[in-house]
Design an enzyme around this catalytic site. Structure first.
Site, PDB file in Angstrom:
ATOM      1  N   ILE A 145       0.827  -1.225   0.000  1.00 12.75           N
ATOM      2  CA  ILE A 145       0.000   0.000   0.000  1.00 12.75           C
ATOM      3  C   ILE A 145       0.855   1.267   0.000  1.00 12.75           C
ATOM      4  N   ASP A 160       1.314   2.101  -6.846  1.00 16.90           N
ATOM      5  CA  ASP A 160      -0.019   1.564  -7.174  1.00 16.90           C
ATOM      6  C   ASP A 160      -0.876   1.419  -5.927  1.00 16.90           C
ATOM      7  N   GLN A 173       9.571  -6.535  -4.604  1.00 17.27           N
ATOM      8  CA  GLN A 173      10.805  -5.842  -4.953  1.00 17.27           C
ATOM      9  C   GLN A 173      10.608  -5.594  -6.452  1.00 17.27           C
ATOM     10  N   SER A 219       3.165  -8.921 -14.655  1.00 12.48           N
ATOM     11  CA  SER A 219       3.889  -7.838 -15.320  1.00 12.48           C
ATOM     12  C   SER A 219       4.178  -8.152 -16.781  1.00 12.48           C
ATOM     13  N   GLU A 221       6.859  -7.624 -18.005  1.00 13.72           N
ATOM     14  CA  GLU A 221       8.216  -8.169 -18.012  1.00 13.72           C
ATOM     15  C   GLU A 221       8.212  -9.682 -18.273  1.00 13.72           C
ATOM     16  N   TYR A 244      13.848 -10.530 -11.589  1.00  9.34           N
ATOM     17  CA  TYR A 244      12.511  -9.984 -11.286  1.00  9.34           C
ATOM     18  C   TYR A 244      11.455 -10.693 -12.128  1.00  9.34           C
ATOM     19  N   PHE A 284      13.044   4.668 -11.218  1.00  8.00           N
ATOM     20  CA  PHE A 284      12.495   4.151 -12.475  1.00  8.00           C
ATOM     21  C   PHE A 284      12.718   5.231 -13.528  1.00  8.00           C
ATOM     22  N   ARG A 303      10.455   8.646 -14.028  1.00  4.14           N
ATOM     23  CA  ARG A 303      10.521   9.617 -12.925  1.00  4.14           C
ATOM     24  C   ARG A 303      11.923  10.199 -12.808  1.00  4.14           C
ATOM     25  N   ARG A 328       8.864   1.218 -24.289  1.00  7.89           N
ATOM     26  CA  ARG A 328       7.871   0.703 -23.341  1.00  7.89           C
ATOM     27  C   ARG A 328       6.494   1.254 -23.678  1.00  7.89           C
ATOM     28  N   PRO A 367      22.304  -6.590 -17.505  1.00  9.62           N
ATOM     29  CA  PRO A 367      22.943  -7.777 -18.098  1.00  9.62           C
ATOM     30  C   PRO A 367      22.120  -8.390 -19.228  1.00  9.62           C
TER      31      PRO A 367
HETATM   32  P1  NAP Z   1       6.484   0.064  -5.822  1.00  5.92           P
HETATM   33  O1  NAP Z   1       6.146   1.505  -5.899  1.00  5.92           O
HETATM   34  O2  NAP Z   1       7.910  -0.345  -5.863  1.00  5.92           O
HETATM   35  O3  NAP Z   1       5.804  -0.512  -4.495  1.00  5.92           O
HETATM   36  C1  NAP Z   1       6.137  -1.785  -4.023  1.00  5.92           C
HETATM   37  C2  NAP Z   1       5.468  -1.993  -2.674  1.00  5.92           C
HETATM   38  O4  NAP Z   1       5.833  -3.291  -2.179  1.00  5.92           O
HETATM   39  C3  NAP Z   1       5.902  -0.985  -1.597  1.00  5.92           C
HETATM   40  O5  NAP Z   1       4.792  -0.702  -0.783  1.00  5.92           O
HETATM   41  C4  NAP Z   1       6.945  -1.765  -0.812  1.00  5.92           C
HETATM   42  O6  NAP Z   1       7.096  -1.330   0.521  1.00  5.92           O
HETATM   43  C5  NAP Z   1       6.299  -3.132  -0.827  1.00  5.92           C
HETATM   44  N1  NAP Z   1       7.228  -4.227  -0.518  1.00  5.92           N
HETATM   45  C6  NAP Z   1       8.405  -4.515  -1.128  1.00  5.92           C
HETATM   46  N2  NAP Z   1       8.963  -5.607  -0.564  1.00  5.92           N
HETATM   47  C7  NAP Z   1       8.118  -6.009   0.418  1.00  5.92           C
HETATM   48  C8  NAP Z   1       8.154  -7.058   1.376  1.00  5.92           C
HETATM   49  N3  NAP Z   1       9.150  -7.945   1.429  1.00  5.92           N
HETATM   50  N4  NAP Z   1       7.104  -7.173   2.235  1.00  5.92           N
HETATM   51  C9  NAP Z   1       6.085  -6.275   2.213  1.00  5.92           C
HETATM   52  N5  NAP Z   1       6.017  -5.248   1.335  1.00  5.92           N
HETATM   53  C10 NAP Z   1       7.020  -5.123   0.456  1.00  5.92           C
HETATM   54  O7  NAP Z   1       5.746  -0.744  -7.006  1.00  5.92           O
HETATM   55  P2  NAP Z   1       4.476  -0.322  -7.891  1.00  5.92           P
HETATM   56  O8  NAP Z   1       4.962   0.377  -9.102  1.00  5.92           O
HETATM   57  O9  NAP Z   1       3.460   0.280  -7.024  1.00  5.92           O
HETATM   58  O10 NAP Z   1       3.996  -1.758  -8.389  1.00  5.92           O
HETATM   59  C11 NAP Z   1       3.038  -2.505  -7.646  1.00  5.92           C
HETATM   60  C12 NAP Z   1       3.117  -3.966  -8.080  1.00  5.92           C
HETATM   61  O11 NAP Z   1       2.839  -4.078  -9.478  1.00  5.92           O
HETATM   62  C13 NAP Z   1       4.478  -4.631  -7.881  1.00  5.92           C
HETATM   63  O12 NAP Z   1       4.237  -5.981  -7.562  1.00  5.92           O
HETATM   64  C14 NAP Z   1       5.129  -4.525  -9.238  1.00  5.92           C
HETATM   65  O13 NAP Z   1       6.089  -5.548  -9.404  1.00  5.92           O
HETATM   66  C15 NAP Z   1       3.936  -4.709 -10.139  1.00  5.92           C
HETATM   67  N6  NAP Z   1       3.994  -4.080 -11.451  1.00  5.92           N
HETATM   68  C16 NAP Z   1       4.275  -2.754 -11.567  1.00  5.92           C
HETATM   69  C17 NAP Z   1       4.263  -2.162 -12.810  1.00  5.92           C
HETATM   70  C18 NAP Z   1       4.555  -0.695 -12.986  1.00  5.92           C
HETATM   71  O14 NAP Z   1       4.821  -0.291 -14.119  1.00  5.92           O
HETATM   72  N7  NAP Z   1       4.480   0.120 -11.946  1.00  5.92           N
HETATM   73  C19 NAP Z   1       3.954  -2.928 -13.955  1.00  5.92           C
HETATM   74  C20 NAP Z   1       3.647  -4.274 -13.787  1.00  5.92           C
HETATM   75  C21 NAP Z   1       3.662  -4.838 -12.530  1.00  5.92           C
HETATM   76  P3  NAP Z   1       8.127  -0.111   0.872  1.00  5.92           P
HETATM   77  O15 NAP Z   1       7.354   1.151   0.616  1.00  5.92           O
HETATM   78  O16 NAP Z   1       8.405  -0.362   2.307  1.00  5.92           O
HETATM   79  O17 NAP Z   1       9.317  -0.244  -0.020  1.00  5.92           O
HETATM   80  N1  GDD Z   2      15.579   2.416 -14.090  1.00  7.18           N
HETATM   81  C1  GDD Z   2      16.314   2.880 -15.127  1.00  7.18           C
HETATM   82  N2  GDD Z   2      17.292   3.792 -14.876  1.00  7.18           N
HETATM   83  N3  GDD Z   2      16.051   2.413 -16.369  1.00  7.18           N
HETATM   84  C2  GDD Z   2      16.777   2.915 -17.395  1.00  7.18           C
HETATM   85  C3  GDD Z   2      17.777   3.869 -17.209  1.00  7.18           C
HETATM   86  C4  GDD Z   2      18.063   4.324 -15.883  1.00  7.18           C
HETATM   87  O1  GDD Z   2      18.931   5.140 -15.638  1.00  7.18           O
HETATM   88  N4  GDD Z   2      18.290   4.170 -18.425  1.00  7.18           N
HETATM   89  C5  GDD Z   2      17.648   3.451 -19.329  1.00  7.18           C
HETATM   90  N5  GDD Z   2      16.720   2.669 -18.720  1.00  7.18           N
HETATM   91  C6  GDD Z   2      15.850   1.699 -19.394  1.00  7.18           C
HETATM   92  C7  GDD Z   2      15.869   0.302 -18.761  1.00  7.18           C
HETATM   93  O2  GDD Z   2      17.030  -0.420 -19.206  1.00  7.18           O
HETATM   94  C8  GDD Z   2      14.556  -0.259 -19.331  1.00  7.18           C
HETATM   95  O3  GDD Z   2      14.757  -0.755 -20.634  1.00  7.18           O
HETATM   96  C9  GDD Z   2      13.649   0.971 -19.392  1.00  7.18           C
HETATM   97  O4  GDD Z   2      14.499   2.117 -19.259  1.00  7.18           O
HETATM   98  C10 GDD Z   2      12.583   1.025 -18.310  1.00  7.18           C
HETATM   99  O5  GDD Z   2      13.210   0.827 -17.053  1.00  7.18           O
HETATM  100  P1  GDD Z   2      12.411   1.035 -15.671  1.00  7.18           P
HETATM  101  O6  GDD Z   2      11.776   2.366 -15.634  1.00  7.18           O
HETATM  102  O7  GDD Z   2      13.329   0.660 -14.569  1.00  7.18           O
HETATM  103  O8  GDD Z   2      11.192  -0.005 -15.803  1.00  7.18           O
HETATM  104  P2  GDD Z   2      11.146  -1.533 -16.260  1.00  7.18           P
HETATM  105  O9  GDD Z   2      10.449  -1.565 -17.583  1.00  7.18           O
HETATM  106  O10 GDD Z   2      12.460  -2.187 -16.168  1.00  7.18           O
HETATM  107  O11 GDD Z   2      10.213  -2.182 -15.126  1.00  7.18           O
HETATM  108  C11 GDD Z   2       9.023  -1.519 -14.696  1.00  7.18           C
HETATM  109  O12 GDD Z   2       7.939  -1.962 -15.486  1.00  7.18           O
HETATM  110  C12 GDD Z   2       7.627  -3.366 -15.364  1.00  7.18           C
HETATM  111  C13 GDD Z   2       6.445  -3.657 -16.325  1.00  7.18           C
HETATM  112  O13 GDD Z   2       6.922  -3.881 -17.608  1.00  7.18           O
HETATM  113  C14 GDD Z   2       8.815  -1.852 -13.221  1.00  7.18           C
HETATM  114  O14 GDD Z   2       7.755  -1.080 -12.731  1.00  7.18           O
HETATM  115  C15 GDD Z   2       8.477  -3.313 -13.025  1.00  7.18           C
HETATM  116  O15 GDD Z   2       8.097  -3.530 -11.658  1.00  7.18           O
HETATM  117  C16 GDD Z   2       7.282  -3.667 -13.931  1.00  7.18           C
HETATM  118  O16 GDD Z   2       6.932  -5.023 -13.784  1.00  7.18           O
END
Ligand code: NAP
Ligand code: GDD
Length: 346
Positions: free
Chosen positions: A13, A17, A89, A135, A137, A159, A198, A201, A227, A289
């Site tokens: 929470i 999200d 994570q 996801s 991913e 992940y 990320f 941001r 993306r 990697p």
């Molecule tokens: P986020 O901002 O990184 O939030 C993750 C949440 O999980 C935080 O509240 C974090 O707590 C908590 N958490 C991490 N490890 C935990 C543990 N061991 N036990 C309990 N809580 C834990 O992620 P989000 O962007 O909101 O994403 C929400 C979910 O959707 C995640 O499962 C993510 O993998 C998935 N997802 C995200 C995206 C995206 O683009 N945002 C896309 C597809 C799927 P803390 O605040 O204490 O760190």
């Molecule tokens: N984080 C990050 N930082 N990414 C970078 C950077 C940098 O400085 N420079 C380039 N990138 C590229 C990454 O290599 C990746 O290809 C892309 O930007 C997006 O990276 P992230 O914003 O970290 O997101 P993500 O796509 O790897 O993962 C997010 O989206 C997934 C859904 O497809 C996360 O929210 C995951 O939790 C989620 O499942």
């Protein structure tokens, strides 16, 4: 004793999200229970406003995805109607550095919750609906463009592999035990509440800070990755809609448009009258990697069955994030709290 308000448990929470979903559910009249992990400093900033506004609609509990007993106790005590498992994570890059703890929280954590739900449901008879945060991913080295619910998975990071287990164990508990368990295969979604490491941001925050002289440059990795980026506030509505269906199922949630990291830079710096080429430096240490080169979702099934549609375009998303970060940077400037070259090295 059950009160009349529907009860939802949200893990994660405090994340991006989780905060939007909690607001949505409280507005719909749910009593929201949020699981928060213990930390040496308070990490509830994203839900602080909600805590103040909805004293009766929100209860927070300590818990951790690694603690099976604690998760079971929480579900036994709350007896939620709906569980949204968002805790993870969630950083792909970090998962290469911390593969085991990523797997424990993201994969086995889900198994722990599913077991707890099964036990409580068997004991009390009331069904508990479950949402798993899958996801895009999972598609990784994608074999089809665009990716839909039938596209084969090819995860490319610890992940993504952890989310693959979580996805299939959720499907398995649905098929084996009849749980109302659904997976949302969400493509990237962003907002002003997105974590600062990320890429979206990181870019909007840096662009805003650079425009005010609080930062000089921005280090990024792969600018050519693309993306399918949507707005997080829109995507939590889809999660809720999945759990309102008579039958559980899995759904791709996406915009159906893809853009490169480079384009995100162009739009973000452009909004502030700057050219990203003057400030962005490519740092090889930020490459992964194994990379997911391109993602593009087909949300047709969600459109048809859930009646869901994204409400924000790519340009609107960038504008929303840049404007919020500009306001934040102005405040930093006024307060004198701007970090020197505040860009995180991560
Ligand atoms: P986020 O901002 O990184 O939030 C993750 C949440 O999980 C935080 O509240 C974090 O707590 C908590 N958490 C991490 N490890 C935990 C543990 N061991 N036990 C309990 N809580 C834990 O992620 P989000 O962007 O909101 O994403 C929400 C979910 O959707 C995640 O499962 C993510 O993998 C998935 N997802 C995200 C995206 C995206 O683009 N945002 C896309 C597809 C799927 P803390 O605040 O204490 O760190
Ligand atoms: N984080 C990050 N930082 N990414 C970078 C950077 C940098 O400085 N420079 C380039 N990138 C590229 C990454 O290599 C990746 O290809 C892309 O930007 C997006 O990276 P992230 O914003 O970290 O997101 P993500 O796509 O790897 O993962 C997010 O989206 C997934 C859904 O497809 C996360 O929210 C995951 O939790 C989620 O499942």
């Amino acid at each position: 004793m059950k009160s009349s308000a529907r009860r939802a448990l949200i893990t994660g929470i405090t994340g991006q999200d989780g905060s939007y979903l909690a607001e949505l559910l409280v507005a719909k009249g749910y009593h929201v229970h949020g699981m928060v992990r213990r930390s040496s400093s308070v990490g509830t900033q994203r839900i602080d406003r909600l805590c103040l506004d909805s004293v009766d609609g929100l209860t927070l509990h300590h818990g951790d995805m690694g603690d099976a007993g604690g998760l079971a106790r929480l579900i036994r005590e709350i007896r939620p109607d709906e569980v949204y498992n968002l805790a993870a994570q969630s950083h792909v890059g970090v998962s290469f550095e911390q593969p085991a703890c990523t797997a424990d929280a993201n994969a086995f954590g889900v198994l722990r919750i599913l077991e707890a739900i099964r036990d409580v449901q068997d004991a009390i008879g009331d069904p508990i609906r479950f949402y798993q945060a899958s996801s895009s991913e999972l598609f990784g080295k994608a074999t089809e463009i665009p990716q839909s619910e039938t596209t084969p998975f090819h995860p490319r990071s610890p992940y993504a592999v952890s989310k693959l287990y979580a996805h299939w164990i959720t499907v398995n508990y649905r098929e084996s035990y009849g749980l109302h368990a659904s997976c949302g295969i969400l493509f990237n979604h962003e907002s002003p509440r997105r974590g600062e490491t990320f890429v979206t941001r990181k870019i909007t925050r840096a662009a805003a800070r650079i425009s005010l002289g609080l930062q000089e440059t921005l280090q990024l990795g792969n600018l050519d990755a693309s993306r399918d980026w949507g707005y997080a506030g829109d995507y939590v509505e889809a999660m809720w809609r999945m759990l309102q269906q008579d039958d559980p199922d899995d759904y791709v949630i996406a915009t159906g448009e893809t853009h490169t990291v480079r384009e995100f830079c162009e739009h973000s710096f452009g909004r502030l009258g700057m050219n990203y080429r003057d400030f962005v430096e490519v740092d090889q240490r930020l490459f992964r990697p194994a990379e997911v080169d391109a993602l593009l979702g087909s949300p047709e099934k969600a459109f048809r069955r859930l009646g869901w549609r994204p409400q924000h375009s790519f340009a609107e998303l960038v504008a929303l994030m840049v404007d919020a970060d500009l306001e934040l940077a102005r405040k930093e400037l006024a307060d004198g709290t701007g970090r020197r070259a505040g860009d995180s090295p991560l």
